[in-house]
Design a protein around this motif. Structure first.
Motif, PDB file in Angstrom:
ATOM      1  N   THR A 240       0.814  -1.220   0.000  1.00 43.42           N
ATOM      2  CA  THR A 240       0.000   0.000   0.000  1.00 43.42           C
ATOM      3  C   THR A 240       0.844   1.265   0.000  1.00 43.42           C
ATOM      4  OG1 THR A 240      -1.693  -1.205   1.245  1.00 43.42           O
ATOM      5  CG2 THR A 240      -1.889   1.191   1.186  1.00 43.42           C
ATOM      6  N   TYR A 241       1.894   1.323   0.820  1.00 48.21           N
ATOM      7  CA  TYR A 241       2.723   2.525   0.916  1.00 48.21           C
ATOM      8  C   TYR A 241       4.196   2.151   1.005  1.00 48.21           C
ATOM      9  CZ  TYR A 241      -1.627   4.878   2.367  1.00 48.21           C
ATOM     10  OH  TYR A 241      -2.913   5.378   2.431  1.00 48.21           O
ATOM     11  N   VAL A 242       5.046   3.041   0.508  1.00 47.79           N
ATOM     12  CA  VAL A 242       6.465   3.023   0.845  1.00 47.79           C
ATOM     13  C   VAL A 242       6.644   4.022   1.978  1.00 47.79           C
ATOM     14  CG1 VAL A 242       8.815   3.530   0.083  1.00 47.79           C
ATOM     15  CG2 VAL A 242       7.208   2.421  -1.494  1.00 47.79           C
ATOM     16  N   ILE A 243       7.126   3.539   3.101  1.00 44.58           N
ATOM     17  CA  ILE A 243       7.244   4.374   4.296  1.00 44.58           C
ATOM     18  C   ILE A 243       8.671   4.893   4.416  1.00 44.58           C
ATOM     19  CG2 ILE A 243       6.865   4.516   6.774  1.00 44.58           C
ATOM     20  CD1 ILE A 243       4.359   3.851   5.202  1.00 44.58           C
ATOM     21  N   GLU A 244       8.780   6.207   4.551  1.00 40.49           N
ATOM     22  CA  GLU A 244      10.082   6.847   4.684  1.00 40.49           C
ATOM     23  C   GLU A 244      10.204   7.444   6.079  1.00 40.49           C
ATOM     24  OE1 GLU A 244      11.381  10.896   2.810  1.00 40.49           O
ATOM     25  OE2 GLU A 244      11.825   9.315   1.351  1.00 40.49           O
ATOM     26  N   PRO A 245      11.180   7.031   6.873  1.00 44.08           N
ATOM     27  CA  PRO A 245      11.310   7.596   8.216  1.00 44.08           C
ATOM     28  C   PRO A 245      11.658   9.073   8.163  1.00 44.08           C
ATOM     29  CG  PRO A 245      13.216   6.242   7.693  1.00 44.08           C
ATOM     30  CD  PRO A 245      12.228   6.026   6.583  1.00 44.08           C
ATOM     31  N   HIS A 246      11.022   9.864   9.005  1.00 44.61           N
ATOM     32  CA  HIS A 246      11.269  11.303   9.048  1.00 44.61           C
ATOM     33  C   HIS A 246      12.636  11.624   9.657  1.00 44.61           C
ATOM     34  CE1 HIS A 246      10.478  15.567   9.371  1.00 44.61           C
ATOM     35  NE2 HIS A 246      10.651  15.538  10.680  1.00 44.61           N
ATOM     36  N   SER A 247      13.066  10.787  10.576  1.00 43.77           N
ATOM     37  CA  SER A 247      14.338  11.013  11.261  1.00 43.77           C
ATOM     38  C   SER A 247      14.872   9.687  11.765  1.00 43.77           C
ATOM     39  CB  SER A 247      14.154  11.986  12.435  1.00 43.77           C
ATOM     40  OG  SER A 247      13.403  11.361  13.470  1.00 43.77           O
ATOM     41  N   VAL A 248      16.007   9.746  12.456  1.00 45.55           N
ATOM     42  CA  VAL A 248      16.586   8.534  13.022  1.00 45.55           C
ATOM     43  C   VAL A 248      15.667   7.922  14.075  1.00 45.55           C
ATOM     44  CG1 VAL A 248      17.863   9.742  14.846  1.00 45.55           C
ATOM     45  CG2 VAL A 248      18.716   7.563  13.984  1.00 45.55           C
ATOM     46  N   VAL A 249      14.836   8.744  14.698  1.00 45.59           N
ATOM     47  CA  VAL A 249      13.900   8.232  15.711  1.00 45.59           C
ATOM     48  C   VAL A 249      12.943   7.226  15.095  1.00 45.59           C
ATOM     49  CG1 VAL A 249      12.031   8.851  17.295  1.00 45.59           C
ATOM     50  CG2 VAL A 249      14.063  10.315  17.122  1.00 45.59           C
ATOM     51  N   GLU A 250      12.336   7.589  13.962  1.00 46.60           N
ATOM     52  CA  GLU A 250      11.391   6.691  13.307  1.00 46.60           C
ATOM     53  C   GLU A 250      12.099   5.450  12.752  1.00 46.60           C
ATOM     54  OE1 GLU A 250       9.854  10.364  14.060  1.00 46.60           O
ATOM     55  OE2 GLU A 250      11.413  10.089  12.523  1.00 46.60           O
ATOM     56  N   LEU A 251      13.325   5.638  12.249  1.00 45.98           N
ATOM     57  CA  LEU A 251      14.072   4.480  11.756  1.00 45.98           C
ATOM     58  C   LEU A 251      14.316   3.485  12.884  1.00 45.98           C
ATOM     59  CD1 LEU A 251      15.486   3.128   9.380  1.00 45.98           C
ATOM     60  CD2 LEU A 251      17.565   4.386   9.974  1.00 45.98           C
ATOM     61  N   ASN A 252      14.664   4.000  14.057  1.00 49.33           N
ATOM     62  CA  ASN A 252      14.842   3.118  15.212  1.00 49.33           C
ATOM     63  C   ASN A 252      13.549   2.390  15.559  1.00 49.33           C
ATOM     64  OD1 ASN A 252      17.555   3.727  15.582  1.00 49.33           O
ATOM     65  ND2 ASN A 252      17.137   5.409  17.004  1.00 49.33           N
ATOM     66  N   GLU A 253      12.415   3.088  15.431  1.00 45.99           N
ATOM     67  CA  GLU A 253      11.123   2.463  15.715  1.00 45.99           C
ATOM     68  C   GLU A 253      10.841   1.335  14.731  1.00 45.99           C
ATOM     69  OE1 GLU A 253       8.531   5.816  15.491  1.00 45.99           O
ATOM     70  OE2 GLU A 253       8.806   6.376  17.601  1.00 45.99           O
ATOM     71  N   PHE A 254      11.183   1.531  13.469  1.00 46.44           N
ATOM     72  CA  PHE A 254      10.997   0.475  12.466  1.00 46.44           C
ATOM     73  C   PHE A 254      11.819  -0.761  12.834  1.00 46.44           C
ATOM     74  CE2 PHE A 254      10.170   3.614   8.697  1.00 46.44           C
ATOM     75  CZ  PHE A 254       9.079   4.116   9.379  1.00 46.44           C
ATOM     76  N   ILE A 255      13.097  -0.513  13.170  1.00 50.24           N
ATOM     77  CA  ILE A 255      13.992  -1.624  13.492  1.00 50.24           C
ATOM     78  C   ILE A 255      13.506  -2.365  14.727  1.00 50.24           C
ATOM     79  CG2 ILE A 255      16.343  -2.230  14.203  1.00 50.24           C
ATOM     80  CD1 ILE A 255      17.305   0.183  12.514  1.00 50.24           C
ATOM     81  N   ASN A 256      13.118  -1.623  15.754  1.00 50.03           N
ATOM     82  CA  ASN A 256      12.627  -2.263  16.973  1.00 50.03           C
ATOM     83  C   ASN A 256      11.362  -3.065  16.719  1.00 50.03           C
ATOM     84  OD1 ASN A 256      14.712  -1.264  18.579  1.00 50.03           O
ATOM     85  ND2 ASN A 256      13.605   0.606  19.099  1.00 50.03           N
ATOM     86  N   PHE A 257      10.495  -2.566  15.830  1.00 47.53           N
ATOM     87  CA  PHE A 257       9.272  -3.289  15.485  1.00 47.53           C
ATOM     88  C   PHE A 257       9.612  -4.644  14.865  1.00 47.53           C
ATOM     89  CE2 PHE A 257       6.004  -4.434  12.365  1.00 47.53           C
ATOM     90  CZ  PHE A 257       4.871  -4.446  13.167  1.00 47.53           C
ATOM     91  N   LEU A 258      10.564  -4.646  13.929  1.00 46.41           N
ATOM     92  CA  LEU A 258      10.959  -5.905  13.304  1.00 46.41           C
ATOM     93  C   LEU A 258      11.604  -6.851  14.315  1.00 46.41           C
ATOM     94  CD1 LEU A 258      12.486  -4.780   9.869  1.00 46.41           C
ATOM     95  CD2 LEU A 258      10.144  -5.496  10.380  1.00 46.41           C
TER      96      LEU A 258
END
Length: 336
Positions: A134-152
């Motif tokens: 549905t979407y390609v998600i682009e992290p706004h900052s390193v904070v969101e990137l960390n959230e993606f990694i932690n989710f996985l």
């Protein structure tokens, strides 16, 4: 209907310890008309950013074979260092690996402590809704990137297929998804992400711990009728419903009412009647300038008498992050 604004919302992910204007509907992109040979940029396809509040499954795609091979090599190296098998698709483990944890020495560069972080920075983050990309998600900052990694990482650790990735962000164009079919998807810049375990029993345990009386069936009915696992989160009504599902636990509470039964001898109280959720409606409510309010109306039917009752809550969806404008209250249709 009450219209006095008040914010009594709760964070459903924090009820135990740690229990978001629509996409222009006239913007239609036929995916099949965009070939893989066409580079779509924001300048070529301008689009006013529109808020998104959506839940789905988050996964990683690499745009080329080189990155895939880099990730495979990282998995092999980690398997040796950690003395346990790490698969190339264990992206949370690989992206989140910190070399400094194996020694007391602190590295002076973040790339030293997280040697495979560059893979996460070059990955395509794809959100699928109802089994569809549905979407390609682009992290706004390193904070969101960390959230993606932690989710996985959490999903790899607990193997939880019911764990949803909730994305709050802005759609601002289209981009190549990075998969083999090279399909074009809307691009969303994520401003915040959190996880939501949609397992009925898991939600029930969190709500019960917060003092909210509910049942697994009530939770299942609400999530099904709110349609949180199928909608794209890009309209006012969808954003309002998703906000209530993930941030307002009061909607899950079981409501019972004592029914007076009159007889020739005395008035008694019968056993409590339970209310069963029949359907959920939404409508745009009257609002002040610069505000967009959505009424989410829950229609119930009582188990014994068959009488129908409705409740509603109003959500302000004017900004990127929705909020509760008025809490759950009795709803009386205008024609009654």
């Amino acid at each position: 209907m009450s219209s006095s604004p008040q914010d009594s919302s709760h964070n459903l992910d924090q009820t135990s310890t740690n229990l978001i204007k629509s996409t222009p509907e006239n913007v239609v992109v036929q995916r099949e008309t965009l070939s893989s040979e066409t580079a779509v940029t924001d300048e070529e396809m301008p689009l006013t950013p529109s808020p998104i509040y959506v839940a789905g499954k988050l996964r990683v795609e690499f745009a080329n074979k080189g990155l895939e091979k880099e990730c495979e090599a990282a998995a092999q190296e980690l398997s040796v260092v950690s003395d346990k098998s790490v698969a190339p698709h264990d992206y949370g483990t690989i992206f989140g690996y910190e070399a400094g944890k194996e020694s007391n020495e602190s590295a002076y560069l973040s790339r030293k402590t997280r040697p495979y972080r560059y893979l996460a920075e070059n990955a395509k983050w794809i959100l699928s809704v109802d089994e569809q990309d549905t979407y390609v998600i682009e992290p706004h900052s390193v904070v969101e990137l960390n959230e993606f990694i932690n989710f996985l990482k959490q999903n790899e650790k607990h193997c939880n297929n019911q764990n949803l990735c909730v994305i709050i962000g802005e759609q601002f164009g289209y981009t190549d998804s990075g998969n083999e079919e090279a399909s074009i998807l809307p691009k969303v810049r994520c401003k915040h992400m959190f996880s939501f375990n949609s397992d009925d029993q898991a939600v029930k345990e969190k709500l019960t711990g917060a003092g909210i009386n509910t049942t697994s069936k009530a939770i299942s009915d609400l999530l099904r009728l709110l349609n949180v696992k199928q909608n794209r989160g890009n309209t006012n009504s969808e954003r309002a419903k998703n906000f209530l599902a993930f941030r307002y636990p009061d909607i899950y509470a079981i409501r019972t009412s004592e029914v007076s039964e009159k007889s020739s001898e005395r008035t008694t109280l019968s056993q409590p009647e339970h209310e069963f959720l029949r359907r959920i409606d939404t409508r745009i409510a009257q609002s002040a300038p610069e505000h967009t309010l959505v009424d989410v109306i829950f229609h119930y039917q009582r188990s014994v008498s068959g009488r129908q009752f409705s409740y509603y809550a109003t959500v302000d969806v004017s900004q990127l992050f929705p909020y509760l404008h008025s809490p759950l209250s009795d709803y009386i249709p205008h024609n009654q």
